[in-house]
Design an enzyme around this catalytic site. Structure first.
Site, short mmCIF file in Angstrom:
data_model
loop_
_atom_site.label_atom_id
_atom_site.label_comp_id
_atom_site.label_asym_id
_atom_site.label_seq_id
_atom_site.Cartn_x
_atom_site.Cartn_y
_atom_site.Cartn_z
N HIS A 1 27.18 24.83 -17.10
CA HIS A 1 27.20 26.27 -17.39
C HIS A 1 28.31 26.96 -16.59
O HIS A 1 28.72 26.50 -15.53
CB HIS A 1 25.84 26.93 -17.18
CG HIS A 1 25.40 27.12 -15.76
ND1 HIS A 1 24.09 27.26 -15.40
CD2 HIS A 1 26.10 27.20 -14.59
CE1 HIS A 1 23.99 27.43 -14.10
NE2 HIS A 1 25.20 27.40 -13.58
N GLU B 1 24.42 29.03 -20.66
CA GLU B 1 23.75 27.75 -20.60
C GLU B 1 24.10 26.89 -21.82
O GLU B 1 24.49 27.42 -22.87
CB GLU B 1 22.22 27.97 -20.57
CG GLU B 1 21.73 28.73 -19.34
CD GLU B 1 21.61 27.84 -18.10
OE1 GLU B 1 22.48 26.99 -17.84
OE2 GLU B 1 20.62 28.02 -17.37
N ASN C 1 24.80 21.45 -15.17
CA ASN C 1 24.66 21.24 -16.63
C ASN C 1 25.87 21.78 -17.39
O ASN C 1 25.84 21.88 -18.60
CB ASN C 1 23.37 21.92 -17.13
CG ASN C 1 23.38 23.43 -16.93
OD1 ASN C 1 24.34 23.99 -16.39
ND2 ASN C 1 22.32 24.10 -17.36
N ASP D 1 27.04 37.62 -13.45
CA ASP D 1 25.65 37.61 -13.91
C ASP D 1 24.70 38.22 -12.89
O ASP D 1 25.07 38.50 -11.75
CB ASP D 1 25.22 36.17 -14.25
CG ASP D 1 25.71 35.14 -13.24
OD1 ASP D 1 25.99 35.52 -12.09
OD2 ASP D 1 25.82 33.95 -13.58
P1 PGA Z 1 26.77 26.56 -6.90
O1 PGA Z 1 26.47 27.11 -8.36
O2 PGA Z 1 28.10 27.08 -6.50
O3 PGA Z 1 25.65 27.11 -6.05
O4 PGA Z 1 26.73 25.07 -7.00
C1 PGA Z 1 27.46 27.08 -9.33
C2 PGA Z 1 26.89 27.52 -10.64
O5 PGA Z 1 25.70 27.32 -10.91
O6 PGA Z 1 27.66 28.10 -11.44
#
Ligand code: PGA
Length: 236
Positions: free
Chosen positions: A138, A143, A136, A67
């Site tokens: 994702h 999302e 959450n 992304d």
């Molecule tokens: P993080 O993010 O590794 O910074 O916890 C993971 C994500 O949001 O996919």
């Protein structure tokens, strides 16, 4: 699914790096699907170390990232292109032209999304996709929603995600871009292998729900239950 329990973040990172290195050694022109976020940074550090020692080379490797934020030029300090350059690409022997991320600054995001999917298809799909997981549920920036979105698409980031990423924008969630382009569920799920890394109790809780509960777009990572070569590395 294969679940590996690492004793701490370093152990998790090393185990993840081993699987990525094995992929690169087995197929030097492989397509790696890569992720940003704090969780994979340790694995990237380990890969950099091994590459510097000459234990593997990324000279023929192709990467596609999950992304990119919309509206930030690739050169912006908080763009995911900058993140990947800083944490991996500029420190290994990969060819810059072999590293791909969606162009978040594209004038026509829809055309950019279609072109990104076409590019992944032209590479023959992803050999190994590395994933983190959001609080959450994702994966990439897919999302929670009423349905799964299969193609690469522009997405409005949830309040949860903007809050979680505020740490990179002087602690201000309103400074986090509102939109991003994310690889959709199709190319993630079509990856030959998936490696998910999760660090800490909060991530473990969401992962438990995603992998132990029903498959639902309200928890996008739950779709990974359908993949037949999923490795999950968690810290205890
Ligand atoms: P993080 O993010 O590794 O910074 O916890 C993971 C994500 O949001 O996919």
């Amino acid at each position: 699914m294969k679940l590996l329990r690492a004793k701490d973040y370093n152990d998790m990172s090393r185990e993840a790096a081993k699987l990525i290195a094995a992929q690169v050694i087995l197929k030097e022109n492989c397509v790696l699907g890569l992720a940003t976020g704090s969780t994979p940074v340790g694995a990237y550090k380990q890969l950099i170390e091994w590459q510097k020692k000459g234990e593997l080379t990324f000279a023929k490797t192709v990467t596609v990232n999950l992304d990119e934020y919309c509206g930030l030029p690739a050169t912006h300090a908080q763009s995911y292109r900058s993140f990947m350059r800083e944490n991996l690409f500029d420190r290994i022997d990969i060819r810059p032209e072999n590293t791909h991320l969606p162009n978040g600054a594209a004038a026509d995001p829809e055309a950019e999304c279609a072109a990104y999917d076409a590019r992944i298809e032209a590479f023959g799909g992803i050999d190994l996709q590395l994933l983190g997981i959001g609080h959450n549920g994702h994966i990439g920036f897919n999302e929670p929603d009423e349905h799964f979105t299969m193609p690469t698409h522009r997405v409005r980031l949830s309040a949860d995600t903007r809050q979680a990423n505020a740490r990179f924008f002087e602690g201000d969630p309103s400074g986090v871009p509102e939109f991003a382009i994310t690889m959709g569920m199709r190319h993630i799920l079509q990856a030959k292998k998936i490696l998910l890394v999760a660090n800490g109790a909060q991530k473990l809780a969401v992962l438990d729900r995603a992998l132990g509960g029903p498959v639902t777009p309200h928890l996008p990572a739950s779709l990974l239950q359908l993949h037949n070569d999923l490795t999950v590395i968690v810290t205890e």
